[in-house]
Design a protein around this motif. Structure first.
Motif, PDB file in Angstrom:
ATOM      1  N   ASN A 288      28.394  38.923  50.110  1.00 51.12           N
ATOM      2  CA  ASN A 288      28.574  38.882  48.659  1.00 51.12           C
ATOM      3  C   ASN A 288      27.543  37.998  47.988  1.00 51.12           C
ATOM      4  OD1 ASN A 288      30.706  40.659  48.444  1.00 51.12           O
ATOM      5  ND2 ASN A 288      32.270  39.079  48.650  1.00 51.12           N
ATOM      6  N   THR A 289      26.344  38.019  48.509  1.00 53.32           N
ATOM      7  CA  THR A 289      25.235  37.264  47.939  1.00 53.32           C
ATOM      8  C   THR A 289      24.395  38.193  47.079  1.00 53.32           C
ATOM      9  OG1 THR A 289      25.181  35.825  49.876  1.00 53.32           O
ATOM     10  CG2 THR A 289      23.221  35.842  48.472  1.00 53.32           C
ATOM     11  N   PRO A 290      23.990  37.778  45.876  1.00 48.01           N
ATOM     12  CA  PRO A 290      23.150  38.637  45.043  1.00 48.01           C
ATOM     13  C   PRO A 290      21.878  39.048  45.769  1.00 48.01           C
ATOM     14  CG  PRO A 290      23.945  36.755  43.795  1.00 48.01           C
ATOM     15  CD  PRO A 290      24.317  36.508  45.220  1.00 48.01           C
ATOM     16  N   ALA A 291      21.457  40.266  45.543  1.00 49.13           N
ATOM     17  CA  ALA A 291      20.242  40.799  46.174  1.00 49.13           C
ATOM     18  C   ALA A 291      19.624  41.837  45.252  1.00 49.13           C
ATOM     19  CB  ALA A 291      20.565  41.416  47.541  1.00 49.13           C
ATOM     20  N   ILE A 292      18.323  41.950  45.327  1.00 48.05           N
ATOM     21  CA  ILE A 292      17.612  42.935  44.516  1.00 48.05           C
ATOM     22  C   ILE A 292      18.064  44.345  44.914  1.00 48.05           C
ATOM     23  CG2 ILE A 292      15.334  43.883  43.971  1.00 48.05           C
ATOM     24  CD1 ILE A 292      14.172  41.124  44.363  1.00 48.05           C
ATOM     25  N   GLY A 293      18.368  45.155  43.916  1.00 44.77           N
ATOM     26  CA  GLY A 293      18.842  46.503  44.160  1.00 44.77           C
ATOM     27  C   GLY A 293      20.328  46.668  43.963  1.00 44.77           C
ATOM     28  N   MET A 294      21.068  45.596  43.817  1.00 44.72           N
ATOM     29  CA  MET A 294      22.502  45.698  43.564  1.00 44.72           C
ATOM     30  C   MET A 294      22.752  46.392  42.227  1.00 44.72           C
ATOM     31  SD  MET A 294      23.874  41.976  44.883  1.00 44.72           S
ATOM     32  CE  MET A 294      25.537  42.389  44.448  1.00 44.72           C
ATOM     33  N   LYS A 295      23.881  47.072  42.123  1.00 44.19           N
ATOM     34  CA  LYS A 295      24.201  47.830  40.919  1.00 44.19           C
ATOM     35  C   LYS A 295      25.531  47.359  40.346  1.00 44.19           C
ATOM     36  CE  LYS A 295      21.914  52.027  42.640  1.00 44.19           C
ATOM     37  NZ  LYS A 295      22.100  53.476  42.920  1.00 44.19           N
ATOM     38  N   PHE A 296      25.595  47.304  39.026  1.00 42.04           N
ATOM     39  CA  PHE A 296      26.819  46.958  38.321  1.00 42.04           C
ATOM     40  C   PHE A 296      27.043  47.984  37.211  1.00 42.04           C
ATOM     41  CE2 PHE A 296      25.035  43.022  39.979  1.00 42.04           C
ATOM     42  CZ  PHE A 296      26.115  42.482  40.651  1.00 42.04           C
ATOM     43  N   ASP A 297      28.302  48.255  36.938  1.00 43.22           N
ATOM     44  CA  ASP A 297      28.608  49.261  35.922  1.00 43.22           C
ATOM     45  C   ASP A 297      28.673  48.679  34.514  1.00 43.22           C
ATOM     46  OD1 ASP A 297      30.794  47.744  36.377  1.00 43.22           O
ATOM     47  OD2 ASP A 297      32.211  49.403  36.642  1.00 43.22           O
ATOM     48  N   CYS A 298      28.819  47.330  34.400  1.00 43.55           N
ATOM     49  CA  CYS A 298      28.863  46.718  33.080  1.00 43.55           C
ATOM     50  C   CYS A 298      28.456  45.254  33.177  1.00 43.55           C
ATOM     51  CB  CYS A 298      30.259  46.841  32.449  1.00 43.55           C
ATOM     52  SG  CYS A 298      31.552  45.966  33.338  1.00 43.55           S
ATOM     53  N   ASP A 299      28.218  44.662  32.028  1.00 42.30           N
ATOM     54  CA  ASP A 299      27.780  43.269  31.977  1.00 42.30           C
ATOM     55  C   ASP A 299      28.870  42.330  32.475  1.00 42.30           C
ATOM     56  OD1 ASP A 299      25.924  41.066  30.873  1.00 42.30           O
ATOM     57  OD2 ASP A 299      27.786  40.699  29.781  1.00 42.30           O
ATOM     58  N   GLU A 300      30.119  42.620  32.167  1.00 45.03           N
ATOM     59  CA  GLU A 300      31.219  41.743  32.547  1.00 45.03           C
ATOM     60  C   GLU A 300      31.386  41.677  34.059  1.00 45.03           C
ATOM     61  OE1 GLU A 300      34.161  38.984  31.952  1.00 45.03           O
ATOM     62  OE2 GLU A 300      32.735  39.844  30.513  1.00 45.03           O
ATOM     63  N   SER A 301      31.262  42.833  34.739  1.00 48.46           N
ATOM     64  CA  SER A 301      31.393  42.835  36.198  1.00 48.46           C
ATOM     65  C   SER A 301      30.260  42.060  36.851  1.00 48.46           C
ATOM     66  CB  SER A 301      31.423  44.270  36.719  1.00 48.46           C
ATOM     67  OG  SER A 301      30.212  44.941  36.420  1.00 48.46           O
ATOM     68  N   ALA A 302      29.047  42.158  36.296  1.00 44.20           N
ATOM     69  CA  ALA A 302      27.928  41.382  36.832  1.00 44.20           C
ATOM     70  C   ALA A 302      28.151  39.894  36.632  1.00 44.20           C
ATOM     71  CB  ALA A 302      26.622  41.820  36.159  1.00 44.20           C
ATOM     72  N   TYR A 303      28.654  39.527  35.470  1.00 45.81           N
ATOM     73  CA  TYR A 303      28.905  38.111  35.180  1.00 45.81           C
ATOM     74  C   TYR A 303      29.994  37.544  36.095  1.00 45.81           C
ATOM     75  CZ  TYR A 303      29.842  33.916  32.404  1.00 45.81           C
ATOM     76  OH  TYR A 303      30.022  32.630  31.990  1.00 45.81           O
TER      77      TYR A 303
END
Length: 440
Positions: free
Chosen positions: A82-97
């Motif tokens: 569960n570490t951020p990595a280039i290429g990860m995808k999120f469906d909305c700003d809130e889920s990314a935050y």
């Protein structure tokens, strides 16, 4: 299951098949080999063993194991750590935050929303979340001579995660920097990280019920802590809860109490033209901050007996938990009288200055207050010729609070200390009694 485990299982299966083939071979009898259907020792024929079937079943079992242990990547969590990595995808700003906050809380740092770029329709095109210690504090020339400065929290940390809106409508991580230039918060302190603190909807509902039941803020926080299993599991700090309660009170004041107060004061002035009131309103949002009022009787009494006044802000049992500040004195019959009263927003120098200015008309000779540094500064500015003295009762209460171990360890300290406060009016006698108490 990895490749090495599969190879070991295949080798064990081959050995098992060979052993079964060897055990299944039948030795010839002494009968005629021509008339017997039993294979002889010279025959190459052996009993059939379902080798192909076993191998097929084993290969199918391996495929099933691989399918069960296969982890499907999910939005915001394409790797096991569960570490951020280039290429990860999120469906909305809130889920990314929320994902970056969870990662930050697990590591031990707080998150700040650093940069955002929006499109013409208001949609987020690019966003950067950074460490709360990112950047440097700007120099404020207006506060160069300030007596107190807040601790420096921004030390130029470069840790950040940036995502960009792609054609598929998903938010793709395009940049991630995980190195920090500071120590992380230890586990017992992680619940105090600002970006992780939040009052849940259920906790807000309990807070609103407690507010309507006139339960104090301290008691409500203790109740919520017991339900959560400790302060570390509460999800917020005391100051967060106090801010929430104050915001709710201001919203309630906006909806109904403000007009009700104005209507009440208007009726009082119609009945008594000498009735006086003053209200301070916040310039930013128009909310009521401080309120002062005095009737005709109080104004007359202040003119006759206002040489010595007592000012106290320790009474806070009103529903808004605001300091209630009565301005009291004593008449010629030694009876307590009220010169005026106020509901203050807080106990700051600005609020006290506003209140003392509202009491203008006569400058008292002596003002008795509790041990409030803000009040002392306000008195010097508004009433420079008045003598400021501390209330003896408050001195005794503060001593009992801070010296409770001395009060309990000594049988005579409480009586001696009380004598020093109440029994002596002559300075020399008081000094002798004070020195005697300290020696004892």
């Amino acid at each position: 299951m990895d490749t090495s485990q599969i190879i070991l299982l295949e080798d064990e299966l081959n050995d098992c098949i060979a052993d079964q083939q060897e055990e299944a071979q039948i030795e010839p009898t002494h009968g005629s080999p021509k008339n017997s259907n039993t294979p002889s020792r010279h025959s190459k024929e052996i009993v059939e063993v379902p080798e192909i079937v076993l191998e097929d079943e084993f290969i199918g079992w391996i495929a099933d194991q691989q399918e069960e242990t296969k982890v499907e990547p999910t939005l915001g969590s394409p790797n096991k750590s569960n570490t951020p990595a280039i290429g990860m995808k999120f469906d909305c700003d809130e889920s990314a935050y929320e994902f970056y906050k969870e990662y930050a809380h697990r590591i031990g740092f707080s998150v700040r929303k650093h940069f955002v770029k929006r499109g013409n329709a208001g949609q987020i095109i690019r966003r950067t979340f950074s460490c709360s210690k990112e950047g440097e504090r700007a120099v404020d020339k207006r506060r160069e001579n300030a007596s107190y400065r807040h601790p420096i929290s921004r030390i130029g940390c470069l840790a950040q995660m940036t995502y960009h809106l792609q054609k598929d409508g998903m938010l793709h991580v395009v940049s991630f920097h995980g190195q920090h230039n500071h120590e992380f918060a230890p586990s017992p302190m992680k619940h105090m990280l600002r970006s992780k603190r939040k009052i849940s909807s259920a906790q807000k509902a309990i807070a609103n019920d407690a507010e309507r039941s006139v339960i104090s803020i301290k008691q409500t926080i203790e109740l919520l802590s017991m339900q959560a299993g400790g302060r570390e599991n509460l999800g917020f700090m005391d100051v967060d809860y106090k801010n929430h309660v104050h915001n709710e009170r201001r919203m309630a004041l906006r909806k109904g109490d403000g007009p009700a107060i104005m209507e009440y004061f208007h009726k009082m002035q119609l009945a008594d033209p000498s009735y006086f009131y003053s209200i301070q309103v916040d310039d930013d949002d128009g909310q009521i901050m401080n309120i002062f009022w005095a009737d005709a009787r109080s104004i007359v009494d202040y003119g006759h007996f206002g040489d010595v006044v007592c000012f106290d802000t320790t009474y806070r049992t009103n529903r808004y938990n605001r300091p209630f500040a009565p301005f009291v004195g004593v008449n010629h019959h030694k009876q307590s009288i009220i010169f005026g009263a106020a509901l203050l927003y807080d106990e700051t120098i600005e609020s006290f200055k506003w209140f003392l200015t509202a009491m203008s008309g006569k400058q008292p000779r002596t003002i008795l207050t509790d041990q409030s540094a803000a009040m002392a500064k306000a008195i010097i500015e508004v009433f420079p010729k008045s003598n400021h003295r501390l209330c003896v009762w408050h001195i005794y209460q503060n001593a009992a609070k801070n010296l409770h171990h001395v009060f309990h360890s000594s049988k005579h300290f409480a009586n001696d200390f009380s004598d020093c406060l109440y029994e002596y009016e002559d300075e020399d006698e008081w000094l002798i009694s004070w020195d005697y108490m300290l020696k004892e």
